[in-house]
Motif scaffolding. Structure first.
Motif, PDB file in Angstrom:
ATOM      1  N   MET A  19      -0.003   0.926   5.914  1.00  0.00           N
ATOM      2  CA  MET A  19      -0.307   0.559   4.518  1.00  0.00           C
ATOM      3  C   MET A  19      -1.228  -0.644   4.464  1.00  0.00           C
ATOM      4  O   MET A  19      -2.179  -0.705   3.678  1.00  0.00           O
ATOM      5  N   LYS A  20      -0.990  -1.656   5.311  1.00  0.00           N
ATOM      6  CA  LYS A  20      -1.836  -2.856   5.313  1.00  0.00           C
ATOM      7  C   LYS A  20      -3.257  -2.527   5.755  1.00  0.00           C
ATOM      8  O   LYS A  20      -4.240  -2.989   5.179  1.00  0.00           O
ATOM      9  N   SER A  21      -3.375  -1.693   6.795  1.00  0.00           N
ATOM     10  CA  SER A  21      -4.711  -1.349   7.292  1.00  0.00           C
ATOM     11  C   SER A  21      -5.485  -0.546   6.268  1.00  0.00           C
ATOM     12  O   SER A  21      -6.675  -0.774   6.028  1.00  0.00           O
ATOM     13  N   SER A  22      -4.796   0.379   5.577  1.00  0.00           N
ATOM     14  CA  SER A  22      -5.503   1.204   4.581  1.00  0.00           C
ATOM     15  C   SER A  22      -5.917   0.373   3.387  1.00  0.00           C
ATOM     16  O   SER A  22      -6.997   0.560   2.827  1.00  0.00           O
ATOM     17  N   SER A  23      -5.101  -0.616   2.983  1.00  0.00           N
ATOM     18  CA  SER A  23      -5.478  -1.448   1.839  1.00  0.00           C
ATOM     19  C   SER A  23      -6.658  -2.334   2.184  1.00  0.00           C
ATOM     20  O   SER A  23      -7.560  -2.548   1.371  1.00  0.00           O
ATOM     21  N   SER A  24      -6.722  -2.862   3.404  1.00  0.00           N
ATOM     22  CA  SER A  24      -7.862  -3.712   3.803  1.00  0.00           C
ATOM     23  C   SER A  24      -9.137  -2.904   3.886  1.00  0.00           C
ATOM     24  O   SER A  24     -10.221  -3.330   3.477  1.00  0.00           O
ATOM     25  N   VAL A  25      -9.049  -1.688   4.355  1.00  0.00           N
ATOM     26  CA  VAL A  25     -10.236  -0.822   4.428  1.00  0.00           C
ATOM     27  C   VAL A  25     -10.733  -0.489   3.036  1.00  0.00           C
ATOM     28  O   VAL A  25     -11.932  -0.477   2.755  1.00  0.00           O
ATOM     29  N   GLY A  26      -9.806  -0.210   2.126  1.00  0.00           N
ATOM     30  CA  GLY A  26     -10.227   0.109   0.765  1.00  0.00           C
ATOM     31  C   GLY A  26     -10.964  -1.038   0.126  1.00  0.00           C
ATOM     32  O   GLY A  26     -11.971  -0.863  -0.546  1.00  0.00           O
ATOM     33  N   LEU A  27     -10.497  -2.280   0.330  1.00  0.00           N
ATOM     34  CA  LEU A  27     -11.165  -3.425  -0.276  1.00  0.00           C
ATOM     35  C   LEU A  27     -12.545  -3.634   0.331  1.00  0.00           C
ATOM     36  O   LEU A  27     -13.511  -3.980  -0.345  1.00  0.00           O
ATOM     37  N   ASP A  29     -14.516  -1.318   1.578  1.00  0.00           N
ATOM     38  CA  ASP A  29     -15.391  -0.278   1.027  1.00  0.00           C
ATOM     39  C   ASP A  29     -15.809  -0.631  -0.384  1.00  0.00           C
ATOM     40  O   ASP A  29     -16.967  -0.409  -0.773  1.00  0.00           O
ATOM     41  N   MET A  30     -14.899  -1.178  -1.151  1.00  0.00           N
ATOM     42  CA  MET A  30     -15.224  -1.544  -2.524  1.00  0.00           C
ATOM     43  C   MET A  30     -16.272  -2.645  -2.541  1.00  0.00           C
ATOM     44  O   MET A  30     -17.227  -2.620  -3.322  1.00  0.00           O
ATOM     45  N   ASP A  31     -16.102  -3.664  -1.692  1.00  0.00           N
ATOM     46  CA  ASP A  31     -17.094  -4.744  -1.616  1.00  0.00           C
ATOM     47  C   ASP A  31     -18.447  -4.209  -1.223  1.00  0.00           C
ATOM     48  O   ASP A  31     -19.490  -4.604  -1.779  1.00  0.00           O
ATOM     49  N   GLY A  32     -18.491  -3.290  -0.263  1.00  0.00           N
ATOM     50  CA  GLY A  32     -19.776  -2.742   0.161  1.00  0.00           C
ATOM     51  C   GLY A  32     -20.449  -1.952  -0.929  1.00  0.00           C
ATOM     52  O   GLY A  32     -21.672  -1.998  -1.100  1.00  0.00           O
ATOM     53  N   MET A  33     -19.642  -1.243  -1.729  1.00  0.00           N
ATOM     54  CA  MET A  33     -20.217  -0.436  -2.801  1.00  0.00           C
ATOM     55  C   MET A  33     -20.902  -1.302  -3.833  1.00  0.00           C
ATOM     56  O   MET A  33     -22.041  -1.054  -4.241  1.00  0.00           O
ATOM     57  N   PHE A  34     -20.221  -2.404  -4.232  1.00  0.00           N
ATOM     58  CA  PHE A  34     -20.801  -3.250  -5.262  1.00  0.00           C
ATOM     59  C   PHE A  34     -21.921  -4.113  -4.696  1.00  0.00           C
ATOM     60  O   PHE A  34     -22.910  -4.404  -5.378  1.00  0.00           O
ATOM     61  N   SER A  35     -21.808  -4.562  -3.433  1.00  0.00           N
ATOM     62  CA  SER A  35     -22.875  -5.389  -2.840  1.00  0.00           C
ATOM     63  C   SER A  35     -24.150  -4.583  -2.655  1.00  0.00           C
ATOM     64  O   SER A  35     -25.265  -5.088  -2.837  1.00  0.00           O
ATOM     65  N   THR A  36     -24.026  -3.301  -2.365  1.00  0.00           N
ATOM     66  CA  THR A  36     -25.213  -2.436  -2.221  1.00  0.00           C
ATOM     67  C   THR A  36     -25.941  -2.295  -3.540  1.00  0.00           C
ATOM     68  O   THR A  36     -27.176  -2.386  -3.627  1.00  0.00           O
ATOM     69  N   GLY A  37     -25.190  -2.119  -4.595  1.00  0.00           N
ATOM     70  CA  GLY A  37     -25.839  -1.988  -5.902  1.00  0.00           C
ATOM     71  C   GLY A  37     -26.541  -3.253  -6.315  1.00  0.00           C
ATOM     72  O   GLY A  37     -27.660  -3.232  -6.852  1.00  0.00           O
ATOM     73  N   ILE A  38     -25.925  -4.415  -6.047  1.00  0.00           N
ATOM     74  CA  ILE A  38     -26.540  -5.692  -6.456  1.00  0.00           C
ATOM     75  C   ILE A  38     -27.774  -5.978  -5.622  1.00  0.00           C
ATOM     76  O   ILE A  38     -28.819  -6.441  -6.132  1.00  0.00           O
ATOM     77  N   LYS A  78     -11.633  -4.571 -11.964  1.00  0.00           N
ATOM     78  CA  LYS A  78     -10.856  -3.458 -12.480  1.00  0.00           C
ATOM     79  C   LYS A  78     -10.425  -2.514 -11.367  1.00  0.00           C
ATOM     80  O   LYS A  78      -9.280  -2.076 -11.292  1.00  0.00           O
ATOM     81  N   LEU A  79     -11.404  -2.194 -10.478  1.00  0.00           N
ATOM     82  CA  LEU A  79     -11.099  -1.288  -9.387  1.00  0.00           C
ATOM     83  C   LEU A  79     -10.072  -1.889  -8.430  1.00  0.00           C
ATOM     84  O   LEU A  79      -9.206  -1.192  -7.908  1.00  0.00           O
ATOM     85  N   ALA A  80     -10.155  -3.218  -8.225  1.00  0.00           N
ATOM     86  CA  ALA A  80      -9.188  -3.880  -7.356  1.00  0.00           C
ATOM     87  C   ALA A  80      -7.774  -3.807  -7.942  1.00  0.00           C
ATOM     88  O   ALA A  80      -6.798  -3.583  -7.214  1.00  0.00           O
ATOM     89  N   LYS A  81      -7.667  -3.973  -9.265  1.00  0.00           N
ATOM     90  CA  LYS A  81      -6.361  -3.871  -9.917  1.00  0.00           C
ATOM     91  C   LYS A  81      -5.783  -2.464  -9.782  1.00  0.00           C
ATOM     92  O   LYS A  81      -4.609  -2.279  -9.494  1.00  0.00           O
ATOM     93  N   ARG A  82      -6.670  -1.464 -10.005  1.00  0.00           N
ATOM     94  CA  ARG A  82      -6.200  -0.081  -9.900  1.00  0.00           C
ATOM     95  C   ARG A  82      -5.729   0.231  -8.481  1.00  0.00           C
ATOM     96  O   ARG A  82      -4.701   0.876  -8.277  1.00  0.00           O
ATOM     97  N   LEU A  83      -6.536  -0.233  -7.498  1.00  0.00           N
ATOM     98  CA  LEU A  83      -6.177   0.016  -6.108  1.00  0.00           C
ATOM     99  C   LEU A  83      -4.867  -0.675  -5.739  1.00  0.00           C
ATOM    100  O   LEU A  83      -4.022  -0.111  -5.034  1.00  0.00           O
ATOM    101  N   LYS A  84      -4.660  -1.882  -6.281  1.00  0.00           N
ATOM    102  CA  LYS A  84      -3.442  -2.623  -5.994  1.00  0.00           C
ATOM    103  C   LYS A  84      -2.231  -1.919  -6.581  1.00  0.00           C
ATOM    104  O   LYS A  84      -1.170  -1.802  -5.944  1.00  0.00           O
ATOM    105  N   LYS A  85      -2.384  -1.420  -7.815  1.00  0.00           N
ATOM    106  CA  LYS A  85      -1.284  -0.719  -8.453  1.00  0.00           C
ATOM    107  C   LYS A  85      -0.950   0.568  -7.700  1.00  0.00           C
ATOM    108  O   LYS A  85       0.211   0.916  -7.523  1.00  0.00           O
ATOM    109  N   ARG A  86      -2.010   1.268  -7.271  1.00  0.00           N
ATOM    110  CA  ARG A  86      -1.774   2.513  -6.546  1.00  0.00           C
ATOM    111  C   ARG A  86      -1.068   2.254  -5.220  1.00  0.00           C
ATOM    112  O   ARG A  86      -0.129   2.972  -4.844  1.00  0.00           O
ATOM    113  N   LYS A  87      -1.484   1.216  -4.499  1.00  0.00           N
ATOM    114  CA  LYS A  87      -0.854   0.882  -3.231  1.00  0.00           C
ATOM    115  C   LYS A  87       0.604   0.466  -3.427  1.00  0.00           C
ATOM    116  O   LYS A  87       1.483   0.825  -2.635  1.00  0.00           O
TER     117      LYS A  87
END
Length: 304
Positions: A19-27, A29-38, A78-87
């Motif tokens: 669970m810890k490894s999957s949550s760190s990977v998700g975060l 990926d999220m950072d990379g998605m938003f950093s690429t757009g910026i 928002k996405l971080a909150k959703r991911l946290k709730k799902r985890k």
């Protein structure tokens, strides 16, 4: 039993690590998605501002980049909150799926513990619950109350229906004695109307008037029209010159006169017209008459 619990504990630790490894990977990926757009927007900004550009265009493009960055930050939160709730939801689901067998066959008190858990609370039969609301008890009390009320009303109706003989005297300066039978529940206005009809043939002045213009005087007291004979009887009412609950005429015929014993004399009640009463209020015996008041007590009888 101990080996089974160690295996369950080991499985739980492995799932927690996953669970810890999957949550760190998700975060990540999220950072990379938003950093690429910026970064893509910043490259477009640099390319569009190469060479001579007016200050207004530069400001507009710079403001656009800032808006895109703020929007990206909001979406990231928002996405971080959703991911946290799902985890968190997944973690709780996994934790609830883990079961530990607490039933020990070698424990002699296991059966007694199960019996205690299955035990139900019940009322103490010796406790006093009279002060608590009880629908069945209230229904029984209301039923008994209604029965007693119906019985009392039946007795009252029976007593009021009993017939009595009333001796009266139509008074026009002299007495004209007659008798009439009425029920105990008869009101004075009903009695006066019946007496008026009985005397109308002999006294013409009674033909053109109603019972409202007549008065009934018993023992020097004017009895209001709304009272009935039963009211006077049940209250043992007394007048100035005798009891109001005897409606016949008789004298006290006791051989020895005892002042400590009330006399049992009864006089005929008088029926007069209001016109006669108003003309002769200053003359005896009319000047002795007064309206009956149940609160006023007459300690002794007088005739003067």
């Amino acid at each position: 039993m101990a080996k089974q619990r160690e295996q369950q504990k080991k499985d739980f630790e492995e799932r927690q690590a996953k669970m810890k490894s999957s949550s760190s990977v998700g975060l990540k990926d999220m950072d990379g998605m938003f950093s690429t757009g910026i970064s893509t927007a910043e490259e477009q900004f640099r390319a569009s501002t190469v060479g001579l550009v007016s200050s207004e265009d530069f400001k507009k493009k710079r403001e656009m980049i800032e808006l895109m960055r703020e929007k990206a930050d909001k979406e990231k939160k928002k996405l971080a909150k959703r991911l946290k709730k799902r985890k968190e939801k997944e973690r709780k689901a996994k934790m609830s799926s883990l079961t530990f067998d607490v039933e020990d066959e070698e424990d002699p008190e296991a059966g007694s513990w199960d019996s205690v858990k299955k035990a139900k609370l019940s009322k103490d039969p010796e406790a006093d619950t009279f002060f608590l609301p009880d629908r069945s008890r209230d229904e029984e009390e209301n039923k008994l109350k209604n029965e007693l009320e119906a019985k009392w009303e039946a007795l009252q109706a029976k007593a009021k229906s009993e017939m009595i003989e009333v001796t009266y005297s139509y008074w026009d300066g002299s007495g004209h004695r007659r008798t009439i039978k009425v029920s105990k529940g008869t009101r004075m206005d009903q009695f006066l109307e019946k007496a008026r009809r009985d005397c109308a043939d002999s006294f013409h002045e009674l033909r053109g008037i109603s019972s409202e213009n007549l008065m009934y005087i018993k023992e020097d007291l004017i009895i209001p029209h709304h009272y009935s004979f039963y009211d006077l009887i049940i209250s043992k009412a007394r007048g100035k010159s005798g009891p109001l609950f005897h409606f016949d005429v008789h004298d006290d015929v006791r051989m020895l006169a005892d002042a400590s014993v009330e006399k049992d004399e009864s006089h005929a009640g008088k029926i007069v017209t209001r016109a006669y009463y108003e003309r002769n209020q200053h003359i005896f015996p009319v000047n002795r008459w007064e309206v009956y008041d149940p609160n006023k007590k007459w300690e002794k009888y007088t005739i003067k």
